[in-house]
Structure formats: structure tokens, C-alpha cells
Design an enzyme around this catalytic site. Structure first.
Site, PDB file in Angstrom:
ATOM      1  N   SER A  93      -0.593 -17.054  10.223  1.00  0.00           N
ATOM      2  CA  SER A  93      -1.281 -16.354   9.123  1.00  0.00           C
ATOM      3  C   SER A  93      -1.238 -17.269   7.910  1.00  0.00           C
ATOM      4  CB  SER A  93      -0.524 -15.053   8.824  1.00  0.00           C
ATOM      5  OG  SER A  93      -0.949 -14.488   7.601  1.00  0.00           O
ATOM      6  N   TYR A 125       7.185 -10.090   7.492  1.00  0.00           N
ATOM      7  CA  TYR A 125       5.969 -10.739   8.011  1.00  0.00           C
ATOM      8  C   TYR A 125       5.913 -12.201   7.562  1.00  0.00           C
ATOM      9  CZ  TYR A 125       0.944 -11.019   9.198  1.00  0.00           C
ATOM     10  OH  TYR A 125      -0.275 -11.355   9.738  1.00  0.00           O
TER      11      TYR A 125
HETATM   12  P1  NAD Z   1      -4.518  -5.527  15.555  1.00  0.00           P
HETATM   13  O1  NAD Z   1      -3.594  -4.467  15.078  1.00  0.00           O
HETATM   14  O2  NAD Z   1      -5.987  -5.301  15.546  1.00  0.00           O
HETATM   15  O3  NAD Z   1      -4.145  -5.968  17.028  1.00  0.00           O
HETATM   16  C1  NAD Z   1      -2.823  -6.174  17.401  1.00  0.00           C
HETATM   17  C2  NAD Z   1      -2.762  -6.263  18.891  1.00  0.00           C
HETATM   18  O4  NAD Z   1      -1.395  -6.457  19.252  1.00  0.00           O
HETATM   19  C3  NAD Z   1      -3.227  -5.000  19.605  1.00  0.00           C
HETATM   20  O5  NAD Z   1      -3.827  -5.367  20.832  1.00  0.00           O
HETATM   21  C4  NAD Z   1      -1.912  -4.257  19.864  1.00  0.00           C
HETATM   22  O6  NAD Z   1      -1.986  -3.359  20.947  1.00  0.00           O
HETATM   23  C5  NAD Z   1      -1.013  -5.429  20.165  1.00  0.00           C
HETATM   24  N1  NAD Z   1       0.416  -5.164  19.979  1.00  0.00           N
HETATM   25  C6  NAD Z   1       1.041  -4.681  18.894  1.00  0.00           C
HETATM   26  N2  NAD Z   1       2.355  -4.582  19.130  1.00  0.00           N
HETATM   27  C7  NAD Z   1       2.557  -5.021  20.406  1.00  0.00           C
HETATM   28  C8  NAD Z   1       3.693  -5.146  21.238  1.00  0.00           C
HETATM   29  N3  NAD Z   1       4.917  -4.783  20.819  1.00  0.00           N
HETATM   30  N4  NAD Z   1       3.524  -5.612  22.490  1.00  0.00           N
HETATM   31  C9  NAD Z   1       2.293  -5.956  22.946  1.00  0.00           C
HETATM   32  N5  NAD Z   1       1.184  -5.858  22.204  1.00  0.00           N
HETATM   33  C10 NAD Z   1       1.316  -5.396  20.943  1.00  0.00           C
HETATM   34  O7  NAD Z   1      -4.114  -6.816  14.687  1.00  0.00           O
HETATM   35  P2  NAD Z   1      -4.896  -8.144  14.328  1.00  0.00           P
HETATM   36  O8  NAD Z   1      -5.267  -8.069  12.907  1.00  0.00           O
HETATM   37  O9  NAD Z   1      -5.920  -8.470  15.336  1.00  0.00           O
HETATM   38  O10 NAD Z   1      -3.692  -9.178  14.418  1.00  0.00           O
HETATM   39  C11 NAD Z   1      -3.522 -10.087  15.468  1.00  0.00           C
HETATM   40  C12 NAD Z   1      -2.641 -11.228  14.983  1.00  0.00           C
HETATM   41  O11 NAD Z   1      -3.289 -11.894  13.899  1.00  0.00           O
HETATM   42  C13 NAD Z   1      -1.276 -10.775  14.463  1.00  0.00           C
HETATM   43  O12 NAD Z   1      -0.294 -11.715  14.839  1.00  0.00           O
HETATM   44  C14 NAD Z   1      -1.471 -10.797  12.966  1.00  0.00           C
HETATM   45  O13 NAD Z   1      -0.270 -10.998  12.278  1.00  0.00           O
HETATM   46  C15 NAD Z   1      -2.406 -11.983  12.824  1.00  0.00           C
HETATM   47  N6  NAD Z   1      -3.151 -12.000  11.567  1.00  0.00           N
HETATM   48  C16 NAD Z   1      -4.041 -11.019  11.267  1.00  0.00           C
HETATM   49  C17 NAD Z   1      -4.741 -11.097  10.072  1.00  0.00           C
HETATM   50  C18 NAD Z   1      -5.759 -10.080   9.673  1.00  0.00           C
HETATM   51  O14 NAD Z   1      -6.265 -10.163   8.535  1.00  0.00           O
HETATM   52  N7  NAD Z   1      -6.117  -9.149  10.507  1.00  0.00           N
HETATM   53  C19 NAD Z   1      -4.505 -12.154   9.191  1.00  0.00           C
HETATM   54  C20 NAD Z   1      -3.585 -13.124   9.539  1.00  0.00           C
HETATM   55  C21 NAD Z   1      -2.925 -13.046  10.736  1.00  0.00           C
END
Ligand code: NAD
Length: 268
Positions: free
Chosen positions: A150, A163
Site C-alpha cells: 500500500s 495497517y
Molecule cells: P477487499 O475487502 O475488497 O478484499 C479483501 C479480500 O481479502 C476479500 O476477498 C476477502 O474475502 C479476503 N480476506 C479478508 N480476510 C481474509 C482472511 N483472513 N483470509 C482469507 N481471505 C481474506 O479489499 P481490497 O481493497 O481489494 O484490498 C486488497 C489488498 O489491497 C489488501 O491487502 C489491502 O490492504 C490492499 N490495498 C487496498 C487499497 C484500497 O484502496 N482498496 C489500497 C492499498 C492497498
């Protein structure tokens, strides 16, 4: 669009993408399948919807699609998931550590249990998954490990102690793995997204709207204006395209990098 399996760049490869039932992980799984890679999805969600998603991906791209319901908070379940992917997809050539959670609170109010969960899911899971796949990647002398960190792996924000700590840790782990594999055909890199409109971020927008008693649309534009100079969300498709590039031969000498996709967030 249906990919031509015989010409696709990742034809014959297999990818395990954690947290790929929604958001960024699903965008990455779609992009890798479009390049011809077999995929194992992982994450939570409605069983029937996930089944439909697997069937849709497999039909659209003519690849094998498997699913693991592993909860990556538990190392044993990660090892079982890697074993299942190896068995069902004939190996794991590409590992994308994507699953992650968020919790926001001032440090002195941050629940110990949420700290432990964020560190386990966002950081320790990456270590356990890499440890489980490395032996087979070394045997084949080819592998791609992509950790979804991130902008919070590079800079901090208030009320996100766990985080920010976890994502900084992910970048450290990425560099360590890249060095340990530097003379091999295995690369390890991190992608650092800024704001991407997924359920994880929608929750923060809703919380902001409730806290400030403003409309969700206003909370959304304030959230962007505060951090992301482009004032536009990055998309799961854009993150997926970068992941697919990192899997290509052209990216063979990109090692230990942290690549922002953030509308200029960390340029400030
Ligand atoms: P999201 O909530 O849409 O998806 C998260 C996914 O992880 C889902 O499929 C969920 O079922 C799964 N998950 C959650 N806990 C779990 C567990 N204990 N075991 C197995 N699966 C699990 O989130 P996202 O925004 O797509 O985030 C994905 C990654 O990207 C994360 O690592 C997040 O930190 C990172 N990220 C997101 C953003 C953003 O703006 N959305 C920005 C920077 C980084």
C-alpha cells in the site's frame, strides 16, 4: 474477451491469489487468467457466488480455476491452501499475497486483538505463503511473488497504526525475499496502491460520512482530495495489469521493488 490460450503469455502457469473473491485480488486474478494462467481464488463470501465466479473465469479465459476458503490468519490453513493449489493446478508458479484488512482507531484505543489480526492477515500471512511456495519455485527455477502492500507501506496516516506497520513490514519482507532469490528465476516485488474503490475503502467512506454527518459522495471526494493528487481512484484492473506485467519475462530484473499506483500520493 476470450484469451487465445496457445498464445497467452502465462499459458501453462498457475497462480494463487489470496483474497481474490472481491476488490483488487479479483482484478489481479482476472488479469492473470486473461494472460492464460490457471488460478486459485481464495477469500470469504457467498459459496454460490464464488462458484459462479470460478465458472465464469474458467469459461471466459479457458483456464482452470480452483478455490480455497482458507482463512489466512492461520498459518496451517495457508500451508493447506498452497498444497491444494499445487495438487489441483499442478504447481504454484505465481503467488500474489493480496488479502488484507483494515482497522482504524487512535493508538491508545486500538484493540490488541485488532492489532494481532491486522499483523497476522496483512503481514505474517505473506511470510507463511512465501515459505510454503519457495521450494517448488526453486526446483523449477521460475517464480513470481507479488505482495500487495500500500502507499501505507511507504508513508503513514493517523489512526492506522497496525495497517501502516504491517504494510511497511511487507516491503521489508519483499526486499529480503528478492535478495534471497536474486540469482534465480524467481522475482519478488510489491505493488503499493493508493485509494482503490473496493469494499475495504467503501467502509472508510461510510465511516467518514457518518462521523462528519456529510453525504457519502462528499465523503468520497474529501477522502480523495486529502491524499490522492489525481483525485481519481486507481482501479483493480490497473493493479491487475501491473501484476501481469510483473509476471512477464520483461520484468525479470525488477526485484525487490515497491511500485506505487497511487495517483501521485507518495510524490507529495
Ligand atoms: P477487499 O475487502 O475488497 O478484499 C479483501 C479480500 O481479502 C476479500 O476477498 C476477502 O474475502 C479476503 N480476506 C479478508 N480476510 C481474509 C482472511 N483472513 N483470509 C482469507 N481471505 C481474506 O479489499 P481490497 O481493497 O481489494 O484490498 C486488497 C489488498 O489491497 C489488501 O491487502 C489491502 O490492504 C490492499 N490495498 C487496498 C487499497 C484500497 O484502496 N482498496 C489500497 C492499498 C492497498
Amino acid at each position: 474477451m476470450t484469451s487465445d490460450a496457445s498464445r497467452a503469455a502465462l499459458a501453462g502457469k498457475s497462480a494463487l491469489v489470496t483474497g481474490s473473491t472481491s476488490g483488487i485480488g479479483l482484478g489481479i486474478a482476472r488479469a492473470l487468467a486473461a494472460e492464460g494462467s490457471n488460478v486459485m481464488l481464495n477469500g470469504f463470501g457467498d459459496a454460490r457466488q464464488i462458484e459462479r465466479l470460478c465458472a465464469e473465469l474458467a469459461a471466459e479465459h479457458r483456464v482452470s480455476v480452483a478455490f480455497s476458503p482458507a482463512d489466512i490468519a492461520h498459518p496451517a490453513q495457508i500451508r493447506d491452501m498452497v498444497a491444494a493449489a499445487t495438487r489441483e493446478l499442478d504447481g504454484v508458479d505465481i503467488l500474489v499475497n493480496n488479502a488484507g484488512i483494515q482497522h482504524t482507531a487512535p493508538l491508545e484505543e486500538f484493540p490488541d486483538e485488532r492489532w494481532e489480526a491486522v499483523i497476522a492477515i496483512n503481514l505474517s500471512s505473506n511470510f507463511h505463503a512465501v515459505k510454503a511456495v519457495l521450494p517448488q519455485m526453486k526446483r523449477r527455477n521460475w517464480g513470481r511473488i507479488i505482495n500487495i502492500a500500500s502507499t501505507h507501506g511507504l508513508v503513514a496516516s493517523v489512526h492506522k497504526a497496525a495497517y501502516v506497520a504491517a504494510k511497511h513490514g511487507v516491503l521489508g519482507l519483499t526486499k529480503a525475499v528478492a535478495l534471497e532469490t536474486a540469482t534465480s528465476g524467481i522475482t519478488c516485488n510489491a505493488i503499493c496502491p493508493g485509494w482503490v474503490l473496493t469494499p475495504l475503502v467503501q467502509k472508510q467512506i461510510d465511516e467518514r460520512a457518518a462521523r462528519e454527518r456529510i453525504a457519502p459522495e462528499r465523503a468520497r471526494s474529501e477522502l480523495l482530495a486529502e491524499k490522492q493528487p489525481s483525485r481519481e481512484f486507481a482501479t483493480p484492473e490497473e493493479i491487475g495489469a501491473l501484476a501481469a506485467f510483473l509476471c512477464s519475462q520483461a520484468a525479470a530484473q525488477i526485484r525487490g521493488a515497491a511500485l506505487p499506483v497511487d495517483g501521485g500520493w507518495v510524490a507529495q
